[in-house]
Enzyme design. Structure first.
Site, PDB file in Angstrom:
ATOM      1  N   ASP A 143       7.014  16.674  10.649  1.00 31.29           N
ATOM      2  CA  ASP A 143       6.562  16.365   9.295  1.00 31.29           C
ATOM      3  C   ASP A 143       5.043  16.313   9.238  1.00 31.29           C
ATOM      4  OD1 ASP A 143       6.868  15.994   6.612  1.00 31.29           O
ATOM      5  OD2 ASP A 143       7.281  13.848   6.732  1.00 31.29           O
ATOM      6  N   TYR A 180      12.041   5.059   2.441  1.00 33.20           N
ATOM      7  CA  TYR A 180      12.117   4.391   3.728  1.00 33.20           C
ATOM      8  C   TYR A 180      11.971   2.888   3.547  1.00 33.20           C
ATOM      9  CZ  TYR A 180      11.557   4.487   8.800  1.00 33.20           C
ATOM     10  OH  TYR A 180      11.726   4.353  10.136  1.00 33.20           O
ATOM     11  N   GLY A 181      11.096   2.491   2.657  1.00 34.40           N
ATOM     12  CA  GLY A 181      10.833   1.079   2.441  1.00 34.40           C
ATOM     13  C   GLY A 181       9.383   0.887   2.046  1.00 34.40           C
ATOM     14  N   GLN A 182       9.041  -0.357   1.818  1.00 30.43           N
ATOM     15  CA  GLN A 182       7.663  -0.614   1.403  1.00 30.43           C
ATOM     16  C   GLN A 182       6.732  -0.706   2.601  1.00 30.43           C
ATOM     17  OE1 GLN A 182      10.030  -3.083   0.478  1.00 30.43           O
ATOM     18  NE2 GLN A 182      10.213  -2.907  -1.762  1.00 30.43           N
ATOM     19  N   VAL A 183       5.452  -0.451   2.328  1.00 28.01           N
ATOM     20  CA  VAL A 183       4.430  -0.628   3.345  1.00 28.01           C
ATOM     21  C   VAL A 183       3.395  -1.606   2.803  1.00 28.01           C
ATOM     22  CG1 VAL A 183       2.790   0.505   4.866  1.00 28.01           C
ATOM     23  CG2 VAL A 183       4.750   1.771   4.004  1.00 28.01           C
ATOM     24  N   ILE A 195       0.820  -1.201   0.000  1.00 30.68           N
ATOM     25  CA  ILE A 195       0.000   0.000   0.000  1.00 30.68           C
ATOM     26  C   ILE A 195       0.856   1.253   0.000  1.00 30.68           C
ATOM     27  CG2 ILE A 195      -2.028  -1.021   1.073  1.00 30.68           C
ATOM     28  CD1 ILE A 195      -1.071   0.004   3.753  1.00 30.68           C
ATOM     29  N   GLY A 196       2.143   1.088  -0.003  1.00 26.16           N
ATOM     30  CA  GLY A 196       2.979   2.280  -0.036  1.00 26.16           C
ATOM     31  C   GLY A 196       4.386   1.925  -0.433  1.00 26.16           C
ATOM     32  N   GLU A 197       5.085   2.913  -0.888  1.00 29.91           N
ATOM     33  CA  GLU A 197       6.452   2.691  -1.345  1.00 29.91           C
ATOM     34  C   GLU A 197       7.190   3.998  -1.131  1.00 29.91           C
ATOM     35  OE1 GLU A 197       8.035   0.159  -4.046  1.00 29.91           O
ATOM     36  OE2 GLU A 197       9.520   1.071  -2.736  1.00 29.91           O
TER      37      GLU A 197
END
Lengths: 526, 266
Positions: free
Chosen positions: A171, A36-39, A31-33
């Protein structure tokens, strides 16, 4: 603890010490990239619980475990609040390297081969359906005033908690404010957060906070700052919610500062004592006098909203309102009052990672359509809140179990960008932006393209099914004003017409409501 | 004190003395006794303290590093978690966690400058490898609350914050890291015990002040007794006993420099 047979995974018992294996979870989808890394969205096998797994990238780390991850873990382990994302645990992958006594066996060998923990380390978070930017960017989405107040109050409550606990988030932006389908808002992504002491004596980096939400003191190069930096970001988000689009979309630091000065006036020793001593002030100070135009530009805002915004977007950080005082502002205590989170509508969740793919497909589709001259370009700005709140609000809040108003209509998919591991700008590392270049550009365009300024992604708002007809012709009540509003917003003029095309569009959001069906929210198997 | 101690992982992770005083079966096999286990941990704390003076980090970092080390050995054995790697790596990790990052390469440089035997190899990859093992061993609980902050507040409150008392109590608090107190007791009680000892030593009457504090004076007294016992115990034959313990561990840590314990407060 039940011991698994050699070679088998022990999936069902938590070890009494150390961390569990990521194999306790079944990854459902990415669901994310980010840098930092993948989610991933994942399900805990034992309990069926849905979680978000954020992978901590270990390759490329000369200094071992990334300090950003250390900060985030340390901070999240000490913050426990309903408006702060919960770090459930940390898991490592994969399991098989350990023998049944849990002794590191091949594990170490593998690390010695220079492959240390390549399998990765994951932070396990509670799963949240949306983030604020994604939600706001859904085509046709309009928040009601009580809804905005509800989100703002939760944002400030969470942030106040952080500040009381001497944590600066650093942030704050829409995509880091996660929202679940119970209407709860939680602060997430503490990768840039850090503890501060009240004396403000420590030197902190000024290369934090996504450009559009970065306060003037950081842009001017200060290295001693406090909670006020987060409050500026909150002000930007608040204005964005009311205005319908980001208010300071700068391309680089100088332009960012200029946009701020254009709205908030130029800083001087009168309105901001000490400003001339900030490191880069002399290089970056405005060349011409500029008046504060905030009240004028946002004159259509509700009086109390404008009052609060004034105090958040105060140039001098020492005069900027604190989270605590903001919670006491008239705005939150006058009609229409903030609504109960649970009363908010539920929306289908979608994730940036997918959305991007879909956008690409849509762009292709649009290209085809263009060639066939079937389609005229349409832009979707984000819509400002419904102004005549009392009446509208009643309509904006279907009960949680109310069926979707347009049950037959396909869900609108160009929705939330997700959050847990959103891209951190063009470069990795603790600093958000490369020392030179175009901070924010790549990132924001990626994420926000198609909204507001509507650069290259005019296809963004279309549903994936590729219906040829724009919303305007779908015959829904309120659809036409929405389309009109969209184009009106794409221009980017700071002044938005108060009684513009939105006047009569009370029912404008119906098409996005998904009802309370959990299966629909977790529509991962598409 | 950042965040609230009572809601922190540190508070939830406080252990009973009996839980801390467990010699890991693997170490037991080698004949390590509880007393020797404690001695070895104290020796490692000294080592970390000494290394830190070369690396030049804040005292808080050292205290955190020692705490990590003690947390590691509540779960792991000395035999498997080589103290020679654990001690410097705890300092490395604590420096990160306390926002005073030390480069792995620098740390290795200073470790090599410490007295060591020639066979001992310690490279950057050892730091990074051990860092992951430590993180896992302490279950990523990186937050540590120390007695220092409460100490200065309490001294001020008791109007005992003159230089002599401050120095004495500060030194006592430093010495508490040679014991496992930080794993067992809330930091403010450790601070109070140090104030208590110092006020007895310096003949200050703090009875009424302690009474008004509404803390469990039994706990404070127990901590104080433990600290005094510690000083008493480690006056005699320290070096000799340490050598015996190290011999039992085999070559594992015999190259750590033996530091003469000199209680700072006596």
């Amino acid at each position: 603890m039940a011991i698994a047979a050699p070679g088998q995974l022990n999936l069902h018992e938590s070890p009494s010490w150390g961390s569990r294996s990521v194999d306790c979870f079944e990854k459902l989808e990415q669901i994310g990239e980010g840098t930092y890394g993948q989610v991933y969205m994942a399900r805990e096998i034992k309990t069926g619980e849905i979680v978000a797994l954020k992978k901590i990238r270990m390759d490329n780390e000369r200094e071992g475990f990334p300090i950003t991850a250390i900060r985030e873990i340390k901070i999240l382990k000490k913050l426990h609040h309903e408006n702060v994302i919960k770090l459930k645990e940390i898991v490592t992958s994969p399991g098989p390297e350990k023998d049944e006594q849990g002794r590191p066996g091949k594990y170490l060998l593998r690390m010695r081969n220079g492959n240390k923990y390549k399998g990765g380390i994951y932070m396990v978070f509670e799963y949240m359906d949306h983030d604020l930017t994604g939600l706001a960017d859904r085509p046709g989405m309009r928040f009601s005033v009580p809804q905005i107040k509800c989100y703002m109050r939760q944002l400030l409550t969470g942030l106040h908690y952080c500040h009381v606990n001497q944590v600066l988030h650093r942030d704050i932006k829409g995509s880091n404010l996660l929202i679940d389908n119970e209407g709860n808002l939680k602060l997430a992504d503490f990768g840039l957060a850090r503890s501060f002491s009240n004396d403000h004596n420590a030197n902190l980096t000024n290369r934090v906070i996504t450009l559009w939400y970065r306060p003037p003191e950081l842009l001017l190069g200060t290295t001693k700052y406090g909670p006020a930096v987060d409050m500026w970001s909150v002000g930007c988000i608040f204005a964005e919610l009311l205005h319908g689009k980001p208010i300071f979309p700068g391309k680089d630091e100088p332009e960012q500062l200029n946009k701020i000065f254009e709205l908030c006036g130029a800083p001087d020793e009168v309105n901001w004592p000490g400003v001339s001593k900030i490191p880069w002030y002399n290089n970056l100070k405005p060349t011409r006098p500029m008046k504060r135009r905030l009240r004028e530009v946002f004159r259509h805002f509700d009086r109390h909203a404008l009052e609060l915004l004034e105090r958040m977007l105060t140039l001098d950080p020492s005069q900027r309102i604190s989270a605590k005082d903001a919670l006491d502002a008239e705005y939150f205590w006058t009609d229409p009052l903030p609504c109960d989170p649970k009363s908010l509508p539920k929306y289908e969740s979608s994730h940036e990672f997918q959305t991007k793919k879909k956008r690409q497909q849509q762009r292709q589709h649009e290209e085809t359509a263009k060639r066939q001259k079937l389609q005229h370009p349409q832009q979707h700005g984000r819509l400002p809140p419904i102004q005549q709140s009392g009446q509208a609000h009643a309509q904006m809040r279907p009960g949680p179990n109310q069926p979707p108003m347009h049950g037959s209509q396909a869900p609108v998919a160009a929705g939330p960008s997700h959050h847990y591991g959103k891209p951190r700008g063009p470069s990795g590392g603790p600093g958000r932006y490369p020392p030179s270049g175009n901070p924010g550009g790549g990132y924001t365009h990626q994420n926000r393209g198609g909204q507001g300024g509507g650069s290259g992604y005019s296809s963004g708002p279309y549903p994936p099914q590729g219906r040829g007809a724009p919303y305007g012709s779908s015959g829904m009540p309120g659809a036409a004003p929405r389309g009109g509003g969209g184009s009106g917003y794409g221009v980017g003029a700071p002044n938005y017409p108060q009684n513009g095309p939105y006047g009569g569009s009370n029912a404008g959001r119906g098409s996005n409501m998904m009802g309370g069906n959990r299966n629909q929210q977790y529509g991962w198997q598409q | 004190m950042a965040a609230n101690f009572w809601t922190s992982s540190h508070y939830k992770q406080l252990l009973d003395q009996e839980e801390v005083d467990v010699v890991h079966p693997l170490d037991k096999e080698k004949g390590i006794t509880l007393a020797e286990f404690k001695l070895l941990k104290m020796h490692m704390a000294n080592y970390i303290w000494k290394l830190a003076t070369h690396v030049k980090v804040r005292q808080r970092v050292v205290a955190t590093a020692v705490t990590y080390m003690r947390r590691v050995y509540t779960r792991k054995s000395l035999s498997e978690y080589d103290p020679r790697h654990v001690a410097p790596t705890c300092l490395y990790l604590a420096a990160k966690a306390e926002e005073s990052t030390v480069q792995a390469r620098l740390l290795v440089f200073y470790v090599k400058k410490m007295p060591t035997d020639e066979k001992f190899r310690f490279e950057i990859k050892d730091v990074l490898e051990m860092e992951m093992k430590i993180l896992e061993a302490i279950n990523y609980y990186l937050v540590v609350f120390h007695p220092y902050r409460s100490l200065s507040q309490l001294l001020q409150d008791a109007a005992l914050n003159d230089i002599s008392m401050t120095q004495l109590t500060w030194g006592l608090v430093n010495d508490t890291y040679r014991m496992d107190l930080i794993l067992v007791h809330p930091p403010h009680l450790i601070a109070l015990a140090c104030i208590y000892i110092a006020s007895v030593l310096r003949d200050k009457d703090t009875t009424s002040w302690f009474e008004e504090l509404r803390v469990d004076m039994n706990v404070v007294k127990n901590i104080s007794i433990e600290i005094l016992d510690f000083y008493e115990n480690h006056r005699i034959n320290m070096e000799e006993r340490l050598n015996v313990a190290m011999a039992k561990l085999g070559s594992t840590i015999h190259n750590l420099e033996i530091l003469q314990l000199t209680p700072t407060s006596y």
